[in-house]
Design an enzyme around this catalytic site. Structure first.
Site, PDB file in Angstrom:
ATOM      1  N   GLU A  66      11.107  60.077  70.358  1.00 36.22           N
ATOM      2  CA  GLU A  66      10.408  61.447  70.515  1.00 36.22           C
ATOM      3  C   GLU A  66       9.960  61.905  71.737  1.00 36.22           C
ATOM      4  OE1 GLU A  66       9.346  63.305  68.234  1.00 36.22           O
ATOM      5  OE2 GLU A  66       7.809  64.186  68.800  1.00 36.22           O
ATOM      6  N   GLU A  75      13.331  69.690  74.408  1.00 37.64           N
ATOM      7  CA  GLU A  75      13.025  71.093  73.706  1.00 37.64           C
ATOM      8  C   GLU A  75      12.202  71.826  74.570  1.00 37.64           C
ATOM      9  OE1 GLU A  75      11.401  70.730  69.537  1.00 37.64           O
ATOM     10  OE2 GLU A  75      10.150  68.985  70.162  1.00 37.64           O
ATOM     11  N   CYS A 132      11.569  82.709  61.686  1.00 39.04           N
ATOM     12  CA  CYS A 132      11.156  84.179  61.216  1.00 39.04           C
ATOM     13  C   CYS A 132       9.966  84.441  60.773  1.00 39.04           C
ATOM     14  CB  CYS A 132      12.326  84.847  60.657  1.00 39.04           C
ATOM     15  SG  CYS A 132      11.753  85.812  59.390  1.00 39.04           S
ATOM     16  N   ARG A 149       7.357  80.986  64.847  1.00 41.07           N
ATOM     17  CA  ARG A 149       8.247  81.014  63.771  1.00 41.07           C
ATOM     18  C   ARG A 149       9.688  81.621  64.122  1.00 41.07           C
ATOM     19  NH1 ARG A 149       6.415  80.156  58.427  1.00 41.07           N
ATOM     20  NH2 ARG A 149       8.016  80.654  57.705  1.00 41.07           N
ATOM     21  N   LYS A 180      10.692  65.604  73.085  1.00 45.42           N
ATOM     22  CA  LYS A 180       9.874  66.552  73.495  1.00 45.42           C
ATOM     23  C   LYS A 180      10.323  67.151  75.020  1.00 45.42           C
ATOM     24  CE  LYS A 180       7.956  67.259  71.077  1.00 45.42           C
ATOM     25  NZ  LYS A 180       8.152  66.674  69.574  1.00 45.42           N
ATOM     26  N   ASN A 185      13.847  86.989  55.846  1.00 48.28           N
ATOM     27  CA  ASN A 185      13.665  85.371  56.516  1.00 48.28           C
ATOM     28  C   ASN A 185      14.771  84.645  55.478  1.00 48.28           C
ATOM     29  OD1 ASN A 185      11.424  82.823  56.352  1.00 48.28           O
ATOM     30  ND2 ASN A 185      13.390  82.934  57.534  1.00 48.28           N
ATOM     31  N   GLY A 186      15.721  84.290  56.243  1.00 47.02           N
ATOM     32  CA  GLY A 186      16.555  83.391  55.653  1.00 47.02           C
ATOM     33  C   GLY A 186      17.946  83.662  55.805  1.00 47.02           C
ATOM     34  N   LYS A 228       9.833  77.026  64.630  1.00 52.13           N
ATOM     35  CA  LYS A 228       8.736  76.099  64.440  1.00 52.13           C
ATOM     36  C   LYS A 228       9.389  75.505  62.951  1.00 52.13           C
ATOM     37  CE  LYS A 228       5.151  73.536  64.486  1.00 52.13           C
ATOM     38  NZ  LYS A 228       5.231  72.399  65.094  1.00 52.13           N
ATOM     39  N   TRP A 262      14.524  84.892  64.282  1.00 56.01           N
ATOM     40  CA  TRP A 262      15.196  83.984  64.854  1.00 56.01           C
ATOM     41  C   TRP A 262      16.442  83.918  64.163  1.00 56.01           C
ATOM     42  CZ3 TRP A 262      17.397  79.173  62.791  1.00 56.01           C
ATOM     43  CH2 TRP A 262      17.838  78.326  63.789  1.00 56.01           C
ATOM     44  N   HIS A 304      24.537  48.115  77.076  1.00 55.39           N
ATOM     45  CA  HIS A 304      25.829  48.418  76.329  1.00 55.39           C
ATOM     46  C   HIS A 304      26.467  49.895  76.621  1.00 55.39           C
ATOM     47  CE1 HIS A 304      25.266  44.650  74.434  1.00 55.39           C
ATOM     48  NE2 HIS A 304      24.238  45.174  73.941  1.00 55.39           N
TER      49      HIS A 304
HETATM   50  C1  AGP Z   1       9.577  68.957  66.921  1.00 53.42           C
HETATM   51  O1  AGP Z   1       9.372  68.889  68.083  1.00 53.42           O
HETATM   52  C2  AGP Z   1      10.714  69.979  66.475  1.00 53.42           C
HETATM   53  N1  AGP Z   1      10.473  71.137  67.007  1.00 53.42           N
HETATM   54  C3  AGP Z   1      11.458  69.781  65.081  1.00 53.42           C
HETATM   55  O2  AGP Z   1      12.516  68.709  65.432  1.00 53.42           O
HETATM   56  C4  AGP Z   1      10.733  69.742  63.748  1.00 53.42           C
HETATM   57  O3  AGP Z   1      10.132  68.344  63.872  1.00 53.42           O
HETATM   58  C5  AGP Z   1      11.816  69.605  62.647  1.00 53.42           C
HETATM   59  O4  AGP Z   1      12.510  70.782  62.647  1.00 53.42           O
HETATM   60  C6  AGP Z   1      11.154  69.429  61.603  1.00 53.42           C
HETATM   61  O5  AGP Z   1      10.251  70.238  61.032  1.00 53.42           O
HETATM   62  P1  AGP Z   1       9.396  69.788  59.752  1.00 53.42           P
HETATM   63  O6  AGP Z   1       8.497  68.612  60.208  1.00 53.42           O
HETATM   64  O7  AGP Z   1       8.583  70.945  59.969  1.00 53.42           O
HETATM   65  O8  AGP Z   1       9.933  69.335  58.560  1.00 53.42           O
HETATM   66  N1  GLU Z   2      19.568  85.863  58.754  1.00 53.37           N
HETATM   67  C1  GLU Z   2      18.637  87.124  59.030  1.00 53.37           C
HETATM   68  C2  GLU Z   2      19.344  87.414  60.608  1.00 53.37           C
HETATM   69  O1  GLU Z   2      19.909  86.755  61.367  1.00 53.37           O
HETATM   70  C3  GLU Z   2      17.400  86.698  59.106  1.00 53.37           C
HETATM   71  C4  GLU Z   2      16.888  85.655  60.274  1.00 53.37           C
HETATM   72  C5  GLU Z   2      15.585  85.358  60.046  1.00 53.37           C
HETATM   73  O2  GLU Z   2      15.333  84.681  59.307  1.00 53.37           O
HETATM   74  O3  GLU Z   2      14.692  85.632  61.296  1.00 53.37           O
HETATM   75  O4  GLU Z   2      18.809  88.505  61.082  1.00 53.37           O
END
Ligand code: AGP
Ligand code: GLU
Length: 612
Positions: free
Chosen positions: A485, A492, A2, A27, A489, A99-100, A607, A73, A508
Site C-alpha cells: 500500500e 500514484e 467521470c 471522478r 501511494k 459515464n461508462g 477515483k 475520464w 530472491h
Molecule cells: C487507491 O489509492 C486507488 N486509487 C485505487 O487503487 C482504488 O483503491 C481501487 O480503484 C479500488 O477502488 P474501490 O475501493 O472504490 O473499489
Molecule cells: N466512454 C466515454 C468516453 O470515453 C465516457 C467516459 C467517462 O465515463 O468519462 O468519453
C-alpha cells in the site's frame, strides 16, 4: 470514473453545473463541458480541468435554467476538446453526457455511418446519442422511448443524461452499472453521479436502480421506469452527509485532510461494534449470517487496488485469529478465470466507492454460483452495498482524494473486527487474548493521532528523497500488505516507480536493484520477526541502500543501522498496520507535493473505476 451533473428548474443552471463539476472532479478530470438549453442548445467543452472550462466560457452568455455537465475520464479517444462531453447528435438537437463504456459501439457506428451519420469525435458516447436520434426519427417515438429503445440495443455500462432542443420541460436520465442520484427540490431537480453537487440544495434524493431511467419534468414531477418500460415507485431517501464533509476544512488538499481524519474515521468504524470492557464485538452482518460464515469452506476476498491490500491483510488476520482458509483475489482476474466457487463459499467484497466495475463483476459471478456476498463499502447505498447479502459500512465519510487513505484504515478496522468476531464464535481465540486485543484496538485512534505528529520529521525525509527514481518497500507478515500500500501511494501521486515486497523475498531478486541511490522503506515493528527484519536492514545497508525504517518507539537496534528511523507508538502486532500505514501516506504526500504533483487528482487516474 467521470462525473455527471444536470439541473432543471428555476435558477441559473450554469453556476450549479460548474460547482457540481468541481465537486465531482475527483471522478475524472481530463476534460469538462456543459450544455445549456435556452431556445438554443449551446455546448461549451474543453480539455483540461473545470477551471479551464470556466476560463473558456468566460463572459459568454450562459443564461439558461436547464443544462447538463460532465467531467471526463477518457476511455475512447484522447482527452481533447472534441472528445469532451456533452456530445451533440448529428442534427444538433440532442445533447448527452455519459459515464461508462458502450462495448458494441463499433458495429452501431458502422450502421449509423451507413445511414449517413458523420462523427466528430472518437468516443463511444457520440454513437449512443446518434443511435437515440436515429430511433427518434420513427413516427410517434418520443425522446423517452428513443432512449429506452437505444439502451436496450447497447451493450456496456452507463449513466447518462439527455436533453432535446425544443423540449425545455424535460431531462431523461438512465443508469446501468454507473451510479446516478436525483435530488428533489421545490420545482427543481438535480441529477449527479454522487450526492456532493446536490447536498447544498436539497436532502431529498432518489438513487436510480440499475437498468432504470427517469423522466424528469420541469413542472416538478418525475417518473421512474425500468428499461423494460414498467413504472416503478421511487424510494425517496434523506441525505445524511453534510457540506463540511466534502470540503477541505483548512487543509491544502483532500488527501492530507483525509490522512488527518483517520483517528476519527477509525473510531467511527469501531463505534457501536465492540466494547473492550464489555468484551464483545458485533458486526450485524456477521451475526445475521453467522452459521453460513462459520460453516463456509473458505472465505474469498475480492477487491482492487488499495481495497485489495486491505483484503490481503485480512487473509493474515482471519487465518491467524479465526483459523479459516482465505483466498484473496484481484477482482479483475477472478472473473476471467474459471474460478471454483459454490454455495459453500463466502465472498467478502471490499470497495471504498462500492462502484468498482471489476469488483461488481466478481460479485455477480460468485453470486450466480451460490456464494454468500459480504460487502465492505464506504459509500452508503452504493451498488456493491446493494447487491451484497450482508455487509458492514466503513463509515469513513466521503473520501475525495483519489489516493485512498482513510478508506484503507477503516477497511482494516472492520476486517480486524470480523476476524476477531469469527475467531470468538469459532472458539479459536482465548477470551483473555480477545480482551487484550480489544483494549488495544480502542487505543488505536489515539495512536494514529500520535503518529500524525511525526509529520514534520517525515517532511524532512521527503525532502531528502524527492528526486529518487525508484523506491522499495519491505514488510513482513501483516506489514507486507502495508508495504504494498505504501508503494502504491507513492506511485500514484508522485509518479516515482515503487515496489512493495515481502522483506524476506528481497534476496530472491529485488536485492539486485539496491545501490546507493535506492531508498528502501522497511516496516520493522513486528515483534515476532524482529531479528529477521534486522537482518534485512543489514542486507540493504551492506549494498549501500538508504534505509528509512518504521520502528516501534524506543527501538535501539535498527536506529543504529538505518539512515532514518520513524518511531511509531507500539501496539499489538496484528493491529500494527493501522499505525504503520500513516507515515507511508505522509511520506508519499510530501514527496508528491515537493515534486509539484497534483495529489488529489493524479494523472491518468480516477477515483472510482466503473469500467472493466
Ligand atoms: C487507491 O489509492 C486507488 N486509487 C485505487 O487503487 C482504488 O483503491 C481501487 O480503484 C479500488 O477502488 P474501490 O475501493 O472504490 O473499489
Ligand atoms: N466512454 C466515454 C468516453 O470515453 C465516457 C467516459 C467517462 O465515463 O468519462 O468519453
Amino acid at each position: 470514473m467521470c462525473g455527471i451533473v444536470a439541473y432543471i428548474g428555476t435558477r441559473e443552471a450554469y453556476p450549479i453545473l460548474i460547482k457540481g463539476l468541481q465537486r465531482l472532479e475527483y471522478r475524472g478530470y481530463d476534460s469538462a463541458g456543459v450544455a445549456l438549453l435556452n431556445g438554443d442548445l449551446n455546448v461549451y467543452k474543453k480539455a483540461g480541468k473545470v477551471v479551464d472550462l470556466e476560463a473558456y466560457v468566460g463572459a459568454q452568455d450562459t443564461h439558461a435554467t436547464m443544462g447538463i455537465g460532465h467531467t471526463r475520464w477518457a476511455t475512447h479517444g484522447v482527452p481533447n476538446d472534441c472528445n469532451a462531453h456533452p456530445h451533440l447528435s448529428y442534427s444538433g438537437n440532442l445533447a448527452l453526457i455519459h459515464n461508462g463504456i458502450i462495448e458494441n459501439y463499433e458495429s452501431l457506428k458502422t450502421e449509423l455511418q451507413r445511414r449517413g451519420y458523420l462523427f466528430q469525435s472518437d468516443t463511444d458516447t457520440e454513437v449512443l446519442v446518434n443511435l437515440i436520434e436515429e430511433i427518434k426519427k420513427q413516427e410517434g417515438v418520443e425522446l423517452e422511448d428513443a432512449v429506452r429503445i437505444a439502451l436496450n440495443e447497447v451493450v456496456g455500462a452507463y449513466a447518462i443524461v439527455v436533453m432535446e432542443k425544443g423540449k425545455e420541460d424535460k431531462l431523461i436520465a438512465a443508469r446501468k452499472g454507473s451510479p446516478l442520484v436525483i435530488g428533489i427540490g421545490e420545482n427543481e431537480f438535480f441529477v449527479a453521479s454522487d450526492a456532493s453537487p446536490i447536498i447544498e440544495f436539497t436532502k431529498n434524493v432518489v438513487y436510480l436502480e440499475d437498468q432504470e431511467y427517469a423522466v424528469i419534468n420541469r413542472d416538478g414531477h418525475f417518473t421512474l421506469k425500468t428499461l423494460g418500460n414498467v413504472e416503478t415507485t421511487p424510494s425517496i431517501q434523506k441525505l445524511e452527509m453534510n457540506l463540511e464533509a466534502i470540503e477541505k476544512g483548512g487543509f491544502d488538499h483532500f488527501m492530507l485532510k483525509e490522512i488527518y481524519e483517520q483517528p476519527r474515521a477509525v473510531a467511527d468504524a469501531l463505534r457501536g461494534r465492540m466494547s473492550a470492557s464489555g468484551g464483545w464485538i458485533k458486526l450485524g452482518g456477521v451475526v445475521e449470517y453467522e452459521k453460513r460464515i462459520l460453516n463456509a469452506d473458505r472465505l474469498l476476498i475480492a477487491a482492487c487496488g488499495t481495497s485489495w491490500h486491505s483484503g490481503l491483510l485480512a487473509e493474515y488476520l482471519i487465518e491467524d485469529v479465526a483459523r479459516m482458509s482465505v483466498e484473496v483475489e484481484y477482482a479483475s482476474e477472478f472473473r476471467y478465470r474459471n474460478p471454483v466457487v459454490d454455495h459453500e463459499d463466502v465472498m467478502i467484497a471490499i470497495s471504498q466507492s462500492g462502484e468498482t466495475a471489476d469488483t461488481l463483476a466478481a460479485i455477480e459471478l460468485a453470486k450466480e454460483r451460490g456464494a454468500l456476498i459480504y460487502g465492505i463499502c464506504n459509500v452508503i447505498g452504493s451498488s456493491i452495498a446493494r447487491v451484497s447479502h450482508a455487509g458492514s459500512y466503513t463509515h469513513a465519510g466521503p473520501e475525495i482524494g483519489v489516493a485512498s487513505t482513510k478508506a484503507f484504515s477503516t477497511q482494516v478496522a472492520i476486517l480486524t473486527l470480523m476476524a476477531l468476531q469469527i475467531g470468538e464464535a469459532k472458539g479459536t481465540i482465548p477470551t483473555s487474548r480477545l480482551r487484550e486485543i480489544l483494549f488495544e484496538l480502542e487505543n488505536i485512534p489515539a495512536k494514529i493521532e500520535e503518529t500524525l505528529k511525526l509529520n514534520d520529521q517525515i517532511l524532512e525525509i521527503a525532502k531528502t528523497y524527492k528526486d529518487a527514481t525508484n523506491f522499495l518497500y519491505l514488510g513482513r507478515g501483516v506489514n507486507f500488505p502495508v508495504a504494498l500500500e505504501g508503494a502504491l501511494k507513492l506511485k500514484e501521486i508522485s509518479y516515482i516507480h515503487a515496489e512493495g515486497y515481502p522483506a524476506a523475498e528481497m534476496k530472491h531478486g529485488p536485492i539486485a536493484l539496491i545501490d546507493e541511490n535506492m531508498p528502501v522503506v522497511i516496516l520493522a515493528t513486528n515483534r515476532s520477526a524482529y531479528e529477521k527484519i534486522v537482518s534485512n536492514v543489514q542486507e540493504v545497508k551492506a549494498r549501500k541502500g538508504k534505509v528509512i525504517a518504521i520502528v516501534n518507539k524506543g527501538d535501539r537496534q535498527i536506529k543504529g543501522l538505518a539512515d532514518h528511523v520513524i518511531e511509531v507508538p507500539e501496539t499489538e502486532d496484528i493491529l500494527a498496520p493501522l499505525v504503520t500505514i500513516v507515515p507511508l501516506q505522509l511520506l508519499s504526500y510530501h514527496i508528491a507535493i515537493l515534486r509539484g504533483c497534483n495529489v488529489d487528482q493524479p494523472r491518468n487516474l480516477a477515483k472510482s473505476v466503473t469500467v472493466e
